[in-house]
Write an enzyme that holds these catalytic residues in place. Structure first.
Site, short mmCIF file in Angstrom:
data_model
loop_
_atom_site.label_atom_id
_atom_site.label_comp_id
_atom_site.label_asym_id
_atom_site.label_seq_id
_atom_site.Cartn_x
_atom_site.Cartn_y
_atom_site.Cartn_z
N HIS A 127 -71.21 35.31 54.15
CA HIS A 127 -70.89 35.58 55.56
C HIS A 127 -71.91 36.55 56.16
O HIS A 127 -71.96 37.72 55.75
CB HIS A 127 -69.47 36.17 55.60
CG HIS A 127 -68.94 36.43 56.95
ND1 HIS A 127 -68.53 37.69 57.36
CD2 HIS A 127 -68.73 35.61 58.00
CE1 HIS A 127 -68.08 37.62 58.59
NE2 HIS A 127 -68.18 36.37 59.02
N HIS A 184 -74.80 38.23 65.49
CA HIS A 184 -73.40 37.86 65.44
C HIS A 184 -72.79 37.55 66.80
O HIS A 184 -71.83 36.80 66.91
CB HIS A 184 -72.57 38.94 64.74
CG HIS A 184 -71.11 38.64 64.75
ND1 HIS A 184 -70.62 37.46 64.21
CD2 HIS A 184 -70.06 39.30 65.25
CE1 HIS A 184 -69.31 37.44 64.38
NE2 HIS A 184 -68.94 38.54 65.01
N ASP A 230 -75.59 33.27 62.29
CA ASP A 230 -75.02 33.01 63.61
C ASP A 230 -76.19 32.92 64.59
O ASP A 230 -77.16 33.65 64.45
CB ASP A 230 -74.09 34.15 64.04
CG ASP A 230 -72.80 34.18 63.23
OD1 ASP A 230 -72.54 33.22 62.49
OD2 ASP A 230 -72.06 35.17 63.35
N GLU A 254 -73.97 28.94 62.72
CA GLU A 254 -72.93 28.90 63.75
C GLU A 254 -73.56 28.99 65.14
O GLU A 254 -74.29 29.92 65.45
CB GLU A 254 -71.96 30.08 63.58
CG GLU A 254 -70.89 30.07 64.68
CD GLU A 254 -69.99 31.30 64.69
OE1 GLU A 254 -70.02 32.10 63.73
OE2 GLU A 254 -69.27 31.46 65.69
N GLU A 264 -74.84 32.06 55.79
CA GLU A 264 -74.53 31.87 57.21
C GLU A 264 -75.46 32.64 58.15
O GLU A 264 -75.56 33.86 58.04
CB GLU A 264 -73.10 32.36 57.49
CG GLU A 264 -72.75 32.20 58.95
CD GLU A 264 -71.55 33.03 59.40
OE1 GLU A 264 -71.42 34.19 59.00
OE2 GLU A 264 -70.75 32.49 60.18
CA CA Z 1 -70.18 33.52 62.09
#
Ligand code: CA
Length: 333
Positions: free
Chosen positions: A35, A77, A64, A168, A62
């Site tokens: 994460h 983020h 973002d 993301e 991950e």
């Molecule tokens: Ca995220």
């Protein structure tokens, strides 16, 4: 002779049963998603954090994604800069009337001048998570999506691994209101690096399921996708997450995505027992990857990572987990 053959056959059958038992155990391992990189150990979403997560041998890392003023996808983020950088010190005059500094108001050149740090609450100036990496120490930058991908693919080459990415798309509606279609800008970058295939080592995630649907149906996205689920009160997007959590909503998601990413609280009832969302998703062939495991902030009632992972695997029966401490998650998956 007959008895001998019978005994041999029984032995073979027993061994086969044992092997299939172990195979089924092995297949139950949780998918581990680092994460925001190894964010328990280094400032989130930095290349250093991604490299450390890579060394843990996780399944996915991950990033973002947010757009700059010059439409460059960068790894942050959220749409604001003040939570994870020193923007207020370097560009004090560039905040909007709401007092916030927006990524979309800054060019990549300007963003590259900033230092990236652990997340703080811009109102209270307090750390968002328990103290981790010494705040403001050493030097970290905000990476671009291309720098992130090239780091992961480079490490995959040098380390002989194939660790995936789990990008993301942040706030597609906000980006659209600022005149930028983040889906249209990010998809060609992923395509260029080989990620726009059904078999590619990627899950593309978004809190705005209609954007995933549009990418699948109109923009030619072929990669696996995960629809993230929030609470309506968080104002992550304009959609109704109560609908997307329902059977009907999950059924809609299953038409274009391969999984859902709820927060852990959405999977249990008031007594802490599984509430059926995982079962409903599985019945539709959707994977369930909830967020977030934090060794330094475990959900109420859990004392150790081991206990928590036992619950994830044996009670919730999820398929994977986002983790700030992916090395620890790997121990117990
Ligand atoms: Ca995220």
């Amino acid at each position: 002779m007959k008895e001998y053959l019978y005994n041999q056959l029984s032995r073979v059958l027993f061994i086969l049963l044992l092997l299939s038992f172990f195979a089924s155990c092995a297949s139950k391992q949780l998918t581990i998603i680092a994460h925001r990189g190894a964010s328990g150990y280094l400032p989130e979403h930095t290349l250093e954090s991604a490299a450390l997560a890579h060394s843990f041998g996780v399944d996915y890392i991950e990033p973002d994604i947010v757009l700059t003023r010059d439409s460059v996808p960068v790894i942050l983020h959220n749409i604001h800069l003040d939570q994870t950088t020193n923007v207020a010190r370097l560009f004090p005059r560039r905040k909007r009337v709401d007092g916030r500094y927006y990524v979309i108001d800054f060019t990549l050149d300007e963003i590259k001048k900033l230092s990236a740090m652990d997340s703080i609450d811009p109102k209270t100036q307090k750390l968002s998570y328990p103290p981790r990496f010494p705040y403001g120490k050493s030097q970290f930058r905000v990476p671009t999506l291309v720098e992130f991908i090239e780091l992961i693919q480079g490490l995959n080459k040098t380390r002989g691994t194939n660790i995936g990415i789990y990008p993301e798309l942040k706030a597609p509606e906000f980006h659209m209101s600022e005149g930028k279609d983040i889906a249209k800008i990010v998809l060609p970058v992923l395509e260029k690096y080989g990620y726009n295939q059904a078999s590619a080592n990627i899950f593309l995630q978004c809190f705005h399921p209609p954007t995933l649907r549009r990418m699948r149906e109109d923009l030619g996205a072929k990669m696996p996708m995960v629809a993230l689920l929030a609470e309506n009160s968080w104002k992550e997007s304009s959609v109704d997450y109560e609908y997307y959590k329902s059977r009907k909503g999950l059924e809609e998601i299953s038409q274009y995505a391969q999984g859902v990413g709820p927060w852990l609280g959405q999977l249990v009832d008031k007594a802490g027992k599984p509430n059926g969302l995982v079962k409903n998703a599985h019945a539709l062939g959707l994977k369930v990857h909830p967020y977030t495991h934090r060794s330094d902030n475990l959900p109420l009632g859990f004392k150790t990572d081991q206990e928590f992972f036992k619950f994830l695997k044996n009670s919730l029966e999820v398929d994977g987990i986002f983790s700030d401490f992916s090395d620890r998650a790997k121990l117990y998956r």
